[in-house]
Design a protein around this motif. Structure first.
Motif, PDB file in Angstrom:
ATOM      1  N   HIS A   1       0.828  -1.197   0.000  1.00 49.13           N
ATOM      2  CA  HIS A   1       0.000   0.000   0.000  1.00 49.13           C
ATOM      3  C   HIS A   1       0.868   1.254   0.000  1.00 49.13           C
ATOM      4  CE1 HIS A   1      -2.534   3.062   2.274  1.00 49.13           C
ATOM      5  NE2 HIS A   1      -3.106   2.940   1.093  1.00 49.13           N
ATOM      6  N   TYR A   2       0.562   2.186  -0.877  1.00 50.43           N
ATOM      7  CA  TYR A   2       1.294   3.454  -0.973  1.00 50.43           C
ATOM      8  C   TYR A   2       0.825   4.340   0.172  1.00 50.43           C
ATOM      9  CZ  TYR A   2       3.160   7.754  -3.087  1.00 50.43           C
ATOM     10  OH  TYR A   2       3.843   8.916  -3.338  1.00 50.43           O
ATOM     11  N   MET A   3       1.663   4.437   1.216  1.00 48.22           N
ATOM     12  CA  MET A   3       1.296   5.200   2.406  1.00 48.22           C
ATOM     13  C   MET A   3       1.588   6.683   2.204  1.00 48.22           C
ATOM     14  SD  MET A   3       2.639   2.570   5.353  1.00 48.22           S
ATOM     15  CE  MET A   3       4.230   2.325   4.572  1.00 48.22           C
ATOM     16  N   THR A   4       0.812   7.537   2.879  1.00 44.93           N
ATOM     17  CA  THR A   4       0.926   8.968   2.638  1.00 44.93           C
ATOM     18  C   THR A   4       1.226   9.755   3.909  1.00 44.93           C
ATOM     19  OG1 THR A   4      -0.696   8.726   0.855  1.00 44.93           O
ATOM     20  CG2 THR A   4      -0.185  10.964   1.576  1.00 44.93           C
ATOM     21  N   LYS A   5       0.296   9.739   4.852  1.00 48.17           N
ATOM     22  CA  LYS A   5       0.450  10.518   6.074  1.00 48.17           C
ATOM     23  C   LYS A   5      -0.513   9.966   7.121  1.00 48.17           C
ATOM     24  CE  LYS A   5      -2.927  13.944   4.461  1.00 48.17           C
ATOM     25  NZ  LYS A   5      -3.161  15.375   4.134  1.00 48.17           N
ATOM     26  N   LYS A   6      -0.337  10.393   8.347  1.00 47.17           N
ATOM     27  CA  LYS A   6      -1.218   9.988   9.434  1.00 47.17           C
ATOM     28  C   LYS A   6      -2.587  10.642   9.255  1.00 47.17           C
ATOM     29  CE  LYS A   6      -1.561  10.145  14.480  1.00 47.17           C
ATOM     30  NZ  LYS A   6      -0.923  10.594  15.739  1.00 47.17           N
ATOM     31  N   PRO A   7      -3.700   9.862   9.404  1.00 50.70           N
ATOM     32  CA  PRO A   7      -3.772   8.417   9.649  1.00 50.70           C
ATOM     33  C   PRO A   7      -3.763   7.638   8.345  1.00 50.70           C
ATOM     34  CG  PRO A   7      -5.964   9.338   9.747  1.00 50.70           C
ATOM     35  CD  PRO A   7      -5.027  10.495   9.479  1.00 50.70           C
ATOM     36  N   ASP A   8      -3.192   6.447   8.398  1.00 52.80           N
ATOM     37  CA  ASP A   8      -3.115   5.604   7.219  1.00 52.80           C
ATOM     38  C   ASP A   8      -2.889   4.175   7.681  1.00 52.80           C
ATOM     39  OD1 ASP A   8      -3.122   4.952   4.531  1.00 52.80           O
ATOM     40  OD2 ASP A   8      -1.683   6.499   3.976  1.00 52.80           O
ATOM     41  N   TYR A   9      -2.762   3.256   6.747  1.00 53.36           N
ATOM     42  CA  TYR A   9      -2.533   1.861   7.096  1.00 53.36           C
ATOM     43  C   TYR A   9      -1.386   1.306   6.256  1.00 53.36           C
ATOM     44  CZ  TYR A   9      -5.196   0.788   2.834  1.00 53.36           C
ATOM     45  OH  TYR A   9      -5.646   0.716   1.538  1.00 53.36           O
ATOM     46  N   GLN A  10      -0.770   0.243   6.763  1.00 51.56           N
ATOM     47  CA  GLN A  10       0.315  -0.434   6.053  1.00 51.56           C
ATOM     48  C   GLN A  10      -0.131  -1.851   5.740  1.00 51.56           C
ATOM     49  OE1 GLN A  10       4.203  -0.284   7.854  1.00 51.56           O
ATOM     50  NE2 GLN A  10       5.154  -1.065   6.012  1.00 51.56           N
ATOM     51  N   LEU A  11      -0.076  -2.199   4.459  1.00 50.89           N
ATOM     52  CA  LEU A  11      -0.501  -3.516   4.023  1.00 50.89           C
ATOM     53  C   LEU A  11       0.415  -3.998   2.916  1.00 50.89           C
ATOM     54  CD1 LEU A  11      -2.611  -5.854   3.910  1.00 50.89           C
ATOM     55  CD2 LEU A  11      -3.854  -4.479   2.250  1.00 50.89           C
ATOM     56  N   LEU A  12       0.917  -5.200   3.065  1.00 44.31           N
ATOM     57  CA  LEU A  12       1.683  -5.855   2.013  1.00 44.31           C
ATOM     58  C   LEU A  12       0.976  -7.166   1.702  1.00 44.31           C
ATOM     59  CD1 LEU A  12       4.030  -4.838   4.409  1.00 44.31           C
ATOM     60  CD2 LEU A  12       5.251  -4.830   2.246  1.00 44.31           C
ATOM     61  N   ALA A  13       0.975  -7.548   0.437  1.00 42.86           N
ATOM     62  CA  ALA A  13       0.237  -8.750   0.062  1.00 42.86           C
ATOM     63  C   ALA A  13       0.912  -9.470  -1.081  1.00 42.86           C
ATOM     64  CB  ALA A  13      -1.198  -8.384  -0.326  1.00 42.86           C
ATOM     65  N   ASP A  14       0.739 -10.783  -1.104  1.00 43.95           N
ATOM     66  CA  ASP A  14       1.139 -11.597  -2.246  1.00 43.95           C
ATOM     67  C   ASP A  14      -0.031 -11.620  -3.222  1.00 43.95           C
ATOM     68  OD1 ASP A  14       3.451 -12.145  -0.834  1.00 43.95           O
ATOM     69  OD2 ASP A  14       2.669 -14.019  -0.017  1.00 43.95           O
ATOM     70  N   VAL A  15       0.262 -11.495  -4.502  1.00 43.98           N
ATOM     71  CA  VAL A  15      -0.781 -11.476  -5.514  1.00 43.98           C
ATOM     72  C   VAL A  15      -0.367 -12.322  -6.711  1.00 43.98           C
ATOM     73  CG1 VAL A  15      -1.573  -9.161  -4.849  1.00 43.98           C
ATOM     74  CG2 VAL A  15       0.152  -9.395  -6.648  1.00 43.98           C
ATOM     75  N   THR A  16      -1.348 -12.684  -7.513  1.00 39.70           N
ATOM     76  CA  THR A  16      -1.074 -13.250  -8.828  1.00 39.70           C
ATOM     77  C   THR A  16      -1.461 -12.196  -9.864  1.00 39.70           C
ATOM     78  OG1 THR A  16      -3.267 -14.296  -8.903  1.00 39.70           O
ATOM     79  CG2 THR A  16      -1.428 -15.626  -8.104  1.00 39.70           C
ATOM     80  N   VAL A  17      -0.677 -12.127 -10.935  1.00 39.42           N
ATOM     81  CA  VAL A  17      -0.869 -11.117 -11.977  1.00 39.42           C
ATOM     82  C   VAL A  17      -1.405 -11.787 -13.231  1.00 39.42           C
ATOM     83  CG1 VAL A  17       0.296  -9.418 -13.446  1.00 39.42           C
ATOM     84  CG2 VAL A  17       0.984  -9.679 -11.055  1.00 39.42           C
ATOM     85  N   THR A  18      -2.520 -11.260 -13.751  1.00 41.97           N
ATOM     86  CA  THR A  18      -3.077 -11.758 -15.007  1.00 41.97           C
ATOM     87  C   THR A  18      -3.502 -10.570 -15.864  1.00 41.97           C
ATOM     88  OG1 THR A  18      -5.300 -11.937 -14.040  1.00 41.97           O
ATOM     89  CG2 THR A  18      -3.912 -13.913 -13.973  1.00 41.97           C
ATOM     90  N   ASP A  19      -3.741 -10.831 -17.133  1.00 44.54           N
ATOM     91  CA  ASP A  19      -4.223  -9.804 -18.063  1.00 44.54           C
ATOM     92  C   ASP A  19      -3.419  -8.517 -17.918  1.00 44.54           C
ATOM     93  OD1 ASP A  19      -6.270 -11.561 -18.867  1.00 44.54           O
ATOM     94  OD2 ASP A  19      -7.531 -10.901 -17.206  1.00 44.54           O
TER      95      ASP A  19
END
Length: 243
Positions: free
Chosen positions: A145-163
């Motif tokens: 997740h592209y974080m910006t400023k407070k308040p915000d959240y942090q998320l990293l994830a594994d994904v599959t890419v198609t199309d």
């Protein structure tokens, strides 16, 4: 109102690890502490034995989070510039840094490529659409997740890419994409893209890509926005290291 921030001082920095083939790390950020007011995505290299230990541990505990930390306090930008440090890999259960257990300690770690390195500024605006950093090598792909400023959240994830209209070179270098048809609250009580979610995204050049979330690696609002330095908890974990 713009908050004031202390001068940066050396500290312990955690990078959430992603990937079995090429190991990526996303810096655990904090908006309220100068030393951690950065979003950094990088690739890491370890010895064959250390990497096997990490990969085996991750496969044995797929819902756990694994974090590499520097064993001695350093400035984050010093780590990014020097590329080498002595570190430990910690296993975290349930997104609780109080329960961080070392699986390997005191080993050489190398930052092989910095895909993203950005300091936070309170005056910045949130993106108009949910924005993520997408990076991939071979069959493994991830988003942060592209974080910006407070308040915000942090998320990293594994994904599959198609199309995907993105090239392999663009994915390897990392590209920022905006999610289409997804609403975002910057203080969500739950992850906005849980496993199983299919996402449609666009790059700044208008290239389309479809992503399916297979697992989330970290979701945090407390440490990111709070006043308590998460590094103190990582230091406690390092002190218990017996490996």
């Amino acid at each position: 109102m713009t908050m004031s921030h202390d001068e940066e001082t050396p500290d312990i920095h955690g990078f959430v690890l992603m990937g079995d083939q090429l190991v990526y790390g996303g810096h655990l950020a904090m908006f309220t502490m100068a030393a951690h007011r950065y979003q950094v995505i990088a690739t890491f290299e370890f010895s064959a034995a250390v990497k096997k230990t990490y990969v085996d541990a991750r496969r044995a505990a797929p819902t756990a989070t694994f974090i590499v930390v520097n064993d001695e306090k350093l400035l984050l930008q010093e780590m990014v510039t020097n590329r080498r440090f002595t570190g430990s890999i910690l296993k975290v259960i349930g997104n609780d840094l109080h329960d961080a257990q070392p699986i390997v300690s005191g080993v050489p770690a190398e930052i092989t490529l910095v895909l993203h390195n950005r300091q936070f500024h309170d005056a910045d605006d949130y993106p108009p659409k949910p924005s993520y950093l997408l990076f991939a090598q071979g069959s493994e792909a991830h988003v942060a997740h592209y974080m910006t400023k407070k308040p915000d959240y942090q998320l990293l994830a594994d994904v599959t890419v198609t199309d995907s209209e993105l090239t392999a070179a663009e994915l390897a270098a990392g590209v920022r994409v905006d999610l289409q048809g997804v609403e975002e609250n910057h203080t969500p009580p739950t992850t906005p893209i849980p496993p199983g979610t299919t996402l449609h995204a666009l790059s700044p050049q208008g290239k389309k890509v479809t992503l399916k979330v297979t697992s989330t690696q970290w979701f945090d609002t407390k440490e990111l926005n709070g006043q308590t330095n998460y590094s103190a908890r990582l230091l406690e974990a390092l002190a218990t290291a017996t490996v």
